[in-house]
Design an enzyme around this catalytic site. Sequence first.
Site: not given
Length: 293
Positions: A108, A116, A156
């Site tokens: 990320r 989104e 992540r």
Amino acid sequence: MRQLLREQPATRRLSGLVLLATLVAALASGCASTAEEAGRRGVGARSGEHGGRAAKADKARVHERSKRRTHKARAARNGMIPRGAHADVVAYVVDGDTVALARLGRARLIGIDTPEVYGHVECYGRQASGFTKRLLAPGTRVYVRFGTEPRDRYGRALVYLWRRDGLFVNRELALRGYAQQLTIPPNVEYADVFRRAVAAARAAGRGLWGRACAGGSAAAGARRPSFAPRSRGYRAGGGTLGGRASVGDKDCSDFPTQAAAQAYFEARGGSPTNNVDRLDGPDHDGRVCETLP
């Protein structure tokens, strides 16, 4: 006296024969030496030719390695790639602010948030995703620097990302109007850089700051991005990815099925009035990520 005179011609003849034999031997030796020397020269020439090709190939390899080192060093001197950044390769782009790297896995991008594209499409989400894909085509060599907090609660990697030409990907997305700033302590190393980039994009009316999203009505079928509530939720969690309005940074792309996304949503208190991680669509019916299988 007569005897001596008779022996002299025989002695001369013998001496002449010895001299002749010596000359013949010398000539033969000279010819052999010449042939041997010529042979050595031929072998040496062939060996030298082969060695020359190998030397050129070695020189080309050394030059290429030196060129790569010089490229990275020049970028580092210009402040574009920080020292200590780790090399990796792009496998694929998930969405505007998430990529998968060959060694590191899913990562990320720190400090920014793009609209989104999964579950419910927000205005300029597809454009942001497409822009990241253009910047980071599969196989692109990149350099990665972890944040102070290197991973989120979902495993992540949290990263700053540079291409090998020195382009700071996180900043570029903000500067071109594809992302809003999202500051989550303790990962604040480039917060001022992103703040200035977002301000420049907003002043120029680029991307999501243009009329179609921020300045006017959203495009048909797409929601306007709602960054502010999400950012407040993150800040309310004190950098622990907490807060009731947004308890994490899960996107619909992080779930294999709609059922898995729904279970996550409900386990964290999600409802039509509490849109956890903004997984619910624009209808706010409490059913999340409806485009997933």
